[in-house]
Design a protein around this motif. Structure first.
Motif, PDB file in Angstrom:
ATOM      1  N   ARG A 167      -0.482  -4.242   5.547  1.00 55.82           N
ATOM      2  CA  ARG A 167      -0.667  -4.878   4.243  1.00 55.82           C
ATOM      3  C   ARG A 167       0.566  -4.649   3.371  1.00 55.82           C
ATOM      4  N   ARG A 168       0.888  -5.623   2.554  1.00 57.46           N
ATOM      5  CA  ARG A 168       1.986  -5.459   1.608  1.00 57.46           C
ATOM      6  C   ARG A 168       1.621  -4.382   0.583  1.00 57.46           C
ATOM      7  N   PRO A 169       2.599  -3.603   0.147  1.00 62.78           N
ATOM      8  CA  PRO A 169       2.301  -2.563  -0.851  1.00 62.78           C
ATOM      9  C   PRO A 169       1.721  -3.109  -2.143  1.00 62.78           C
ATOM     10  N   ASP A 170       2.033  -4.369  -2.474  1.00 66.19           N
ATOM     11  CA  ASP A 170       1.533  -4.943  -3.721  1.00 66.19           C
ATOM     12  C   ASP A 170       0.219  -5.698  -3.553  1.00 66.19           C
ATOM     13  N   SER A 171      -0.399  -5.620  -2.367  1.00 63.12           N
ATOM     14  CA  SER A 171      -1.682  -6.299  -2.179  1.00 63.12           C
ATOM     15  C   SER A 171      -2.778  -5.563  -2.943  1.00 63.12           C
ATOM     16  N   ALA A 172      -3.899  -6.228  -3.143  1.00 63.05           N
ATOM     17  CA  ALA A 172      -4.988  -5.678  -3.954  1.00 63.05           C
ATOM     18  C   ALA A 172      -5.503  -4.351  -3.394  1.00 63.05           C
ATOM     19  N   PRO A 197      -5.274  -0.175   3.483  1.00 63.65           N
ATOM     20  CA  PRO A 197      -5.916   0.614   4.541  1.00 63.65           C
ATOM     21  C   PRO A 197      -6.252   2.042   4.126  1.00 63.65           C
ATOM     22  N   PHE A 198      -5.521   2.563   3.135  1.00 60.63           N
ATOM     23  CA  PHE A 198      -5.771   3.909   2.624  1.00 60.63           C
ATOM     24  C   PHE A 198      -5.733   3.874   1.094  1.00 60.63           C
ATOM     25  N   ILE A 199      -6.647   4.610   0.491  1.00 59.40           N
ATOM     26  CA  ILE A 199      -6.693   4.727  -0.960  1.00 59.40           C
ATOM     27  C   ILE A 199      -6.614   6.210  -1.318  1.00 59.40           C
ATOM     28  N   PHE A 200      -5.738   6.541  -2.259  1.00 54.27           N
ATOM     29  CA  PHE A 200      -5.565   7.918  -2.704  1.00 54.27           C
ATOM     30  C   PHE A 200      -6.101   8.030  -4.135  1.00 54.27           C
TER      31      PHE A 200
END
Length: 206
Positions: free
Chosen positions: A155-160, A165-168
């Motif tokens: 996924r692009r870093p600026d995608s929603a 794939p990972f959320i911090f």
């Protein structure tokens, strides 16, 4: 007309613990966690055997809500948060209820981590954050579909956020974070010179 549907949501609950004298309770629990980390010899031995940097009561103490009054107060407040989250995710409990199954202390010093895992045999899991110094570990959640994305590009870093794939998440002191127990998560390395102190728990359907 083109439509994009967002389906199969994974929900994370965040809220201040709240209730009467919540900050006083946090300080009381901080003292209790420090005391346990020094006096729980069985817990210390388990951590040493497992090469766990820091302290956890996970494998040694199973009665904290009845052993120490502060943990009993915490349990009563957590019950309310878990009931709200259960409503928000639409659980049909069919006359049953979600009941605290386990609760344990975590003291994570500089360099400590907790690798990726899930919580089997539970419905809702979560953590109450007692002490979160600057630079302390974040909580990392993993998209449960990753194993089935064999040929998908990154996924692009600026995608929603809901496509990542990972959320911090950076917890706050006095905060409760809840999630469904099947969701894989980990605690990344603590880079603070001070220990990160938290209390984790599981709720089962009874």
């Amino acid at each position: 007309m083109t439509k994009i549907l967002s389906l199969f949501a994974t929900r994370i609950y965040r809220a201040p613990l709240g209730g009467h004298a919540a900050e006083a309770l946090r300080f009381e629990l901080a003292r209790s966690c420090d005391l346990l980390s020094m006096e729980d010899k069985a817990g210390q031995a388990w951590c040493k055997t497992q090469n766990y940097l820091g302290y956890t009561s996970y494998a040694s103490l199973t009665d904290l809500p009845t052993r120490m009054s502060g943990f009993g107060d915490l349990k009563r407040r957590l019950d309310k948060h878990v009931a709200r989250f259960s409503e928000q995710v639409g659980f049909e409990l069919a006359g049953g209820k979600l009941k605290l199954d386990s609760l344990w202390v975590n003291v994570l010093p500089k360099g400590g981590v907790h690798s990726g895992h899930i919580h089997p045999h539970s419905v809702i899991s979560g953590t109450y954050y007692v002490s979160v110094p600057d630079g302390a570990s974040t909580l990392k959640f993993e998209d449960p579909r990753l194993a089935m994305m064999m040929a998908a590009p990154t996924r692009r870093p600026d995608s929603a956020q809901d496509l990542q794939p990972f959320i911090f998440l950076t917890p706050e002191e006095g905060e409760v974070i809840l999630w469904e127990s099947w969701l894989r998560h980990e605690v990344v390395m603590n880079r603070s010179t001070h220990s990160r102190i938290s209390i984790s728990f599981n709720y089962a359907w009874t």
